[in-house]
Design a protein around this motif. Structure first.
Motif, PDB file in Angstrom:
ATOM      1  N   PRO A 179       0.799  -1.234  -0.006  1.00  0.00           N
ATOM      2  CA  PRO A 179      -0.029  -0.086   0.040  1.00  0.00           C
ATOM      3  C   PRO A 179       0.734   1.131  -0.080  1.00  0.00           C
ATOM      4  O   PRO A 179       0.932   1.863   0.888  1.00  0.00           O
ATOM      5  N   VAL A 180       1.256   1.653  -1.149  1.00  0.00           N
ATOM      6  CA  VAL A 180       2.009   2.793  -1.305  1.00  0.00           C
ATOM      7  C   VAL A 180       1.196   3.984  -1.879  1.00  0.00           C
ATOM      8  O   VAL A 180       0.539   3.980  -2.733  1.00  0.00           O
ATOM      9  N   VAL A 181       1.199   5.140  -1.082  1.00  0.00           N
ATOM     10  CA  VAL A 181       0.501   6.332  -1.245  1.00  0.00           C
ATOM     11  C   VAL A 181       1.290   7.504  -1.692  1.00  0.00           C
ATOM     12  O   VAL A 181       2.181   7.832  -0.998  1.00  0.00           O
ATOM     13  N   ALA A 182       0.859   8.013  -2.600  1.00  0.00           N
ATOM     14  CA  ALA A 182       1.388   9.348  -3.194  1.00  0.00           C
ATOM     15  C   ALA A 182       0.569  10.709  -2.793  1.00  0.00           C
ATOM     16  O   ALA A 182      -0.384  10.650  -3.593  1.00  0.00           O
ATOM     17  N   GLU A 183       0.828  11.361  -1.673  1.00  0.00           N
ATOM     18  CA  GLU A 183       0.062  12.355  -1.639  1.00  0.00           C
ATOM     19  C   GLU A 183       0.401  13.735  -2.160  1.00  0.00           C
ATOM     20  O   GLU A 183       1.899  14.141  -2.070  1.00  0.00           O
ATOM     21  N   SER A 184      -0.325  14.719  -2.718  1.00  0.00           N
ATOM     22  CA  SER A 184       0.036  15.960  -3.364  1.00  0.00           C
ATOM     23  C   SER A 184       0.105  17.054  -2.332  1.00  0.00           C
ATOM     24  O   SER A 184      -0.668  16.830  -0.953  1.00  0.00           O
ATOM     25  N   GLY A 185       0.406  18.167  -2.466  1.00  0.00           N
ATOM     26  CA  GLY A 185       0.328  19.408  -1.245  1.00  0.00           C
ATOM     27  C   GLY A 185       1.642  19.367  -0.650  1.00  0.00           C
ATOM     28  O   GLY A 185       2.347  18.715  -0.951  1.00  0.00           O
ATOM     29  N   HIS A 186       1.370  20.548   0.342  1.00  0.00           N
ATOM     30  CA  HIS A 186       2.595  21.033   0.890  1.00  0.00           C
ATOM     31  C   HIS A 186       3.310  19.923   1.865  1.00  0.00           C
ATOM     32  O   HIS A 186       4.486  19.914   2.190  1.00  0.00           O
ATOM     33  N   ASP A 187       2.294  19.325   2.447  1.00  0.00           N
ATOM     34  CA  ASP A 187       2.612  18.277   3.581  1.00  0.00           C
ATOM     35  C   ASP A 187       2.512  16.726   2.793  1.00  0.00           C
ATOM     36  O   ASP A 187       2.668  15.736   3.513  1.00  0.00           O
ATOM     37  N   GLY A 188       2.738  16.658   1.588  1.00  0.00           N
ATOM     38  CA  GLY A 188       2.637  15.646   0.831  1.00  0.00           C
ATOM     39  C   GLY A 188       3.744  14.777   0.805  1.00  0.00           C
ATOM     40  O   GLY A 188       4.708  15.316   1.184  1.00  0.00           O
ATOM     41  N   GLY A 189       3.872  13.523   0.070  1.00  0.00           N
ATOM     42  CA  GLY A 189       4.720  12.801  -0.264  1.00  0.00           C
ATOM     43  C   GLY A 189       4.492  11.306  -0.473  1.00  0.00           C
ATOM     44  O   GLY A 189       3.160  11.034  -0.512  1.00  0.00           O
ATOM     45  N   ILE A 190       5.310  10.483  -0.689  1.00  0.00           N
ATOM     46  CA  ILE A 190       5.078   9.131  -0.881  1.00  0.00           C
ATOM     47  C   ILE A 190       5.404   8.318   0.499  1.00  0.00           C
ATOM     48  O   ILE A 190       6.623   8.767   1.040  1.00  0.00           O
ATOM     49  N   HIS A 191       4.382   7.201   0.752  1.00  0.00           N
ATOM     50  CA  HIS A 191       4.833   6.642   2.118  1.00  0.00           C
ATOM     51  C   HIS A 191       3.806   5.670   1.938  1.00  0.00           C
ATOM     52  O   HIS A 191       3.056   5.308   0.978  1.00  0.00           O
ATOM     53  N   ILE A 192       4.309   4.785   3.084  1.00  0.00           N
ATOM     54  CA  ILE A 192       3.647   3.422   3.066  1.00  0.00           C
ATOM     55  C   ILE A 192       2.386   3.500   4.265  1.00  0.00           C
ATOM     56  O   ILE A 192       2.841   3.833   5.163  1.00  0.00           O
ATOM     57  N   LEU A 193       1.321   3.031   3.957  1.00  0.00           N
ATOM     58  CA  LEU A 193       0.403   3.114   5.003  1.00  0.00           C
ATOM     59  C   LEU A 193       0.771   2.179   6.183  1.00  0.00           C
ATOM     60  O   LEU A 193       1.321   1.241   6.273  1.00  0.00           O
ATOM     61  N   ASP A 194       0.111   3.031   7.324  1.00  0.00           N
ATOM     62  CA  ASP A 194       0.401   1.931   8.749  1.00  0.00           C
ATOM     63  C   ASP A 194      -0.043   0.566   8.775  1.00  0.00           C
ATOM     64  O   ASP A 194       0.448  -0.103   9.577  1.00  0.00           O
ATOM     65  N   SER A 195      -1.104   0.310   8.020  1.00  0.00           N
ATOM     66  CA  SER A 195      -1.560  -1.008   7.969  1.00  0.00           C
ATOM     67  C   SER A 195      -0.772  -2.050   7.506  1.00  0.00           C
ATOM     68  O   SER A 195      -0.865  -3.151   7.626  1.00  0.00           O
ATOM     69  N   PHE A 196       0.220  -1.555   6.953  1.00  0.00           N
ATOM     70  CA  PHE A 196       1.071  -2.330   6.248  1.00  0.00           C
ATOM     71  C   PHE A 196       2.426  -2.618   7.396  1.00  0.00           C
ATOM     72  O   PHE A 196       3.486  -2.442   7.430  1.00  0.00           O
ATOM     73  N   LYS A 197       1.982  -3.437   8.478  1.00  0.00           N
ATOM     74  CA  LYS A 197       2.728  -3.512   9.664  1.00  0.00           C
ATOM     75  C   LYS A 197       3.810  -4.428   9.339  1.00  0.00           C
ATOM     76  O   LYS A 197       5.088  -4.263   9.908  1.00  0.00           O
ATOM     77  N   GLU A 198       3.575  -5.466   8.739  1.00  0.00           N
ATOM     78  CA  GLU A 198       5.023  -6.567   8.491  1.00  0.00           C
ATOM     79  C   GLU A 198       5.122  -6.643   6.979  1.00  0.00           C
ATOM     80  O   GLU A 198       4.530  -7.031   6.150  1.00  0.00           O
ATOM     81  N   THR A 199       6.451  -5.949   6.981  1.00  0.00           N
ATOM     82  CA  THR A 199       6.874  -5.820   5.488  1.00  0.00           C
ATOM     83  C   THR A 199       7.545  -7.266   5.262  1.00  0.00           C
ATOM     84  O   THR A 199       8.178  -7.849   5.942  1.00  0.00           O
ATOM     85  N   PRO A 200       7.002  -8.084   4.097  1.00  0.00           N
ATOM     86  CA  PRO A 200       7.326  -9.539   3.844  1.00  0.00           C
ATOM     87  C   PRO A 200       8.854  -9.249   3.308  1.00  0.00           C
ATOM     88  O   PRO A 200       9.456  -8.144   3.002  1.00  0.00           O
ATOM     89  N   LEU A 201       9.499 -10.594   3.260  1.00  0.00           N
ATOM     90  CA  LEU A 201      11.027 -10.593   2.738  1.00  0.00           C
ATOM     91  C   LEU A 201      10.961 -10.215   1.434  1.00  0.00           C
ATOM     92  O   LEU A 201      10.421 -10.721   0.568  1.00  0.00           O
ATOM     93  N   PHE A 202      11.975  -9.331   0.823  1.00  0.00           N
ATOM     94  CA  PHE A 202      12.063  -9.086  -0.513  1.00  0.00           C
ATOM     95  C   PHE A 202      13.673  -9.502  -0.774  1.00  0.00           C
ATOM     96  O   PHE A 202      14.538  -9.300   0.142  1.00  0.00           O
TER      97      PHE A 202
END
Length: 323
Positions: free
Chosen positions: A49-72
């Motif tokens: 769940p990668v999110v790209a938000e626009s605006g002054h405080d925007g940016g690209i981040h991963i949602l907090d719901s993605f608690k356990e990052t799988p092994l890559f």
């Protein structure tokens, strides 16, 4: 850097929850902003769940719901995993089915481009498996379980070149894979001493009610090394043994169960060992003469002389028979 390696790097940059701009990511990975957004789409399609938000405080981040990052894994790491599986399978590793299942889970998480690249990278390496008795896998599993539980097992064992089976109760401390064979290092209740048993020579194995405690910190590989050291005839100064020969014959000499621990230097045509003189004189003349003219001892002179004496004795022995 391959596409999925860049995607993995971007994921690790974002996994700590802080927001980054597309320009920051692009600069860090030395790619274009447009490519960054393509990677975001690919990650989202893979369930991240990668999110790209626009605006002054925007940016690209991963949602907090993605608690356990799988092994890559990157492409080379994936190749190493598959190759390791091939070697384990070739060695008769008793948990190859479980290892294959784990690899399938990893492969199922890859996207199509990664699967194709992995197939291409791993198609050039194969491990030829020697024929092994069907009982071997079950025996290895049972021995490992007995070592884990501290349970004595009863084995029916046949020594090399022996027509008679022997039944023994043993306490298996560990397993070792050496010179393409599996060995169980165990305390033999009959001889009241540590012994090694080639697992493919165990014809039957069953648990008993007996229990044991394995020595703390026991290591099968350390045991093998200690046995080699105990095989030395004397302490003190070591002599350099230098042998010349064809690569395949030198490989045999260097892989000998005793000599391989004394190997100090190896080139394509020469091998050097460091042994004490009594051990050299007791074991090497009779062993090295079996290679005939395929190898040549360059030094020390004493070893060359003893091999000459051994060969002369053999020649004399057969000369007497023809008279």
């Amino acid at each position: 850097m391959a596409k999925w390696d860049n995607m993995l790097s971007m994921l690790w940059m974002l996994r700590f929850g802080r927001k980054l701009t597309a320009s920051q990511i692009a600069d860090n990975l030395e790619i274009s902003v447009r490519t960054v957004y393509r990677y975001i789409d690919a990650l989202c399609a893979s369930g991240v769940p990668v999110v790209a938000e626009s605006g002054h405080d925007g940016g690209i981040h991963i949602l907090d719901s993605f608690k356990e990052t799988p092994l890559f894994f990157n492409s080379v790491e994936l190749k190493a995993l598959v190759d390791a599986y091939k070697f384990a399978q070739g060695a008769g590793y008793p948990f190859t089915e479980e290892l294959e299942s784990a690899l399938k889970k990893v492969e199922n998480s890859l996207h199509e481009e990664q699967r194709q690249d992995l197939s291409a990278q791993t198609s050039g390496l194969d491990v030829i498996s020697p024929a092994r008795p069907p009982f071997l896998t079950a025996a290895l599993r049972d021995l490992e379980q007995a070592a884990k539980e501290g349970r004595t097992v009863r084995i029916v064992y046949r020594k090399a070149n022996s027509e008679r089976e022997e039944e023994r109760d043993v306490d298996p401390y560990g397993l070792a894979f050496d010179r393409n064979e599996w060995y169980a290092v165990a305390f033999c209740r009959r001889s009241k001493a540590m012994r090694t048993f080639r697992v493919d020579r165990i014809e039957r194995l069953e648990p008993t009610e007996g229990r044991f405690e394995k020595p703390e910190g026991f290591s099968a590989s350390d045991y093998f090394r200690d046995q080699t050291e105990q095989g030395r005839e004397a302490e003190g100064p070591l002599v350099v043994v230098r042998i010349q020969g064809l690569p395949d014959r030198l490989n045999e000499v260097c892989s000998h169960w005793h000599l391989r621990h004394y190997l100090t230097e190896r080139t394509d045509r020469e091998a050097c060992f460091a042994l004490d003189v009594p051990t050299m004189n007791k074991y090497l003349p009779k062993y090295l003469i079996t290679f005939g003219t395929a190898i040549r001892v360059l030094e020390p002179p004493e070893l060359k002389r003893r091999i000459q004496e051994t060969a002369s004795g053999i020649a004399t022995h057969y000369l007497d028979e023809t008279d």
